[in-house]
Design a protein around this motif. Structure first.
Motif, short mmCIF file in Angstrom:
data_model
loop_
_atom_site.label_atom_id
_atom_site.label_comp_id
_atom_site.label_asym_id
_atom_site.label_seq_id
_atom_site.Cartn_x
_atom_site.Cartn_y
_atom_site.Cartn_z
N SER A 9 42.76 44.54 29.19
CA SER A 9 42.78 43.14 29.64
C SER A 9 43.71 42.35 28.74
CB SER A 9 41.35 42.57 29.59
OG SER A 9 41.31 41.30 30.19
N HIS A 218 40.40 34.37 28.93
CA HIS A 218 39.89 35.34 29.91
C HIS A 218 38.92 34.69 30.90
CE1 HIS A 218 37.30 35.13 26.46
NE2 HIS A 218 36.34 35.78 27.06
N LEU A 221 41.17 33.07 33.40
CA LEU A 221 41.86 34.06 34.25
C LEU A 221 40.92 34.78 35.20
CD1 LEU A 221 44.24 35.81 31.66
CD2 LEU A 221 44.94 34.39 33.59
N TYR A 222 39.77 35.18 34.67
CA TYR A 222 38.92 36.11 35.45
C TYR A 222 37.49 35.61 35.66
CZ TYR A 222 42.62 39.13 33.51
OH TYR A 222 43.81 39.68 33.15
N HIS A 224 33.62 34.87 34.13
CA HIS A 224 32.79 35.69 33.22
C HIS A 224 32.43 36.99 33.93
CE1 HIS A 224 30.14 36.82 30.11
NE2 HIS A 224 29.03 36.60 30.77
N THR A 225 33.35 37.96 33.79
CA THR A 225 33.24 39.19 34.57
C THR A 225 33.33 40.39 33.65
OG1 THR A 225 34.51 38.01 36.26
CG2 THR A 225 34.22 40.38 36.59
N THR A 228 36.70 42.50 31.82
CA THR A 228 37.88 41.62 31.70
C THR A 228 37.93 41.03 30.31
OG1 THR A 228 36.63 39.71 32.53
CG2 THR A 228 37.86 41.03 34.13
#
Ligand code: SF4
Length: 228
Positions: A9, A218, A221-222, A224-225, A228
């Motif tokens: 990531s 992060h 961008l993604y 809370h996954t 990633t």
């Protein structure tokens, strides 16, 4: 070594924010922050046993020279010294993300030290056993200093409310000899709206004190996954 996940990531936090990195997340933690953002390594630990060779093979598959050893608390993982030595031998840049309550003879390029402030302590209602245990363990000045003396570091504080700065300042005073450019203040939260709200007052505090504001790229961008 018990591994929760290995993934490729973008480093979202700290001095190396934005740098593509492979994250090796160990399972197991000696603390129980009530807001823990990786509870499958602490409150409900999950992971698979992997040998150092398997970890190295998995890391190599991404073709990326920055490795972040995170958790959980990677410093309680059995064999962490061997893993860091093997990664350095293979010329990886190694960051260790730790609360710095346990020291082992590790090697690294950057220690990302995140001392846990009092707001992290779970209430007795949440967990009667972990509440006092966490409170007792969460700050270890000698161990923090040991990491700081062993190489490049950043002190990354998770800030929940403005009053937390009193604790940050008191700890920095106890540590002594800390460059303000190595102190990072990061808003607590895993939801963008919550982070944005805290960022408005936290950025002002950073300007006043000369500390770095630490975003969580992060999450932008993604979300809370996992992975990633
Ligand atoms: S130290 Fe990190 S992994 Fe452990 S409980 Fe706190 S936030 Fe979770």
């Amino acid at each position: 070594m018990l591994i929760n996940e290995i993934f490729h990531s973008i480093q979202g936090e700290g001095k190396l924010a934005g740098v593509p990195s492979v994250f090796v997340r160990t399972t197991g933690c000696n603390l129980r922050c009530h807001w823990c953002d990786s509870p499958t390594t602490s409150w409900s630990p999950q992971g698979d046993e992997m040998s150092i060779e398997q970890i190295l093979e998995n890391v190599a598959s991404f073709g990326c020279k920055h490795v972040v050893l995170t958790g959980g608390e990677p410093m309680i993982a059995i064999g962490v010294e061997l893993l860091t030595a093997a990664l350095r031998q293979l010329s990886y840049h190694v960051t260790i993300e730790t609360a710095a309550t346990v020291w082992k003879d590790v090697v690294f390029d950057l220690a990302s030290i995140s001392p846990k402030l009092s707001h992290s302590t779970p209430s007795k209602d949440l967990d009667a056993a972990w509440s006092p245990r966490h409170e007792l363990r969460r700050i270890d000045v000698d161990t923090i200093r040991q990491f700081m003396d062993a190489g490049d570091y950043q002190l990354k504080f998770v800030i929940d409310k403005q009053d937390d700065l009193e604790e940050v300042q008191a700890l920095i005073q106890r540590l002594g000899q800390v460059r303000s450019s190595d102190v990072l203040l990061m808003p607590q939260g895993v939801i963008k709206k919550e982070l944005d709200e805290k960022a408005t007052w936290l950025a002002k505090i950073c300007k006043n004190l000369g500390y770095r504001f630490c975003p969580r790229i992060h999450i932008d961008l993604y979300g809370h996954t996992p992975g990633t």
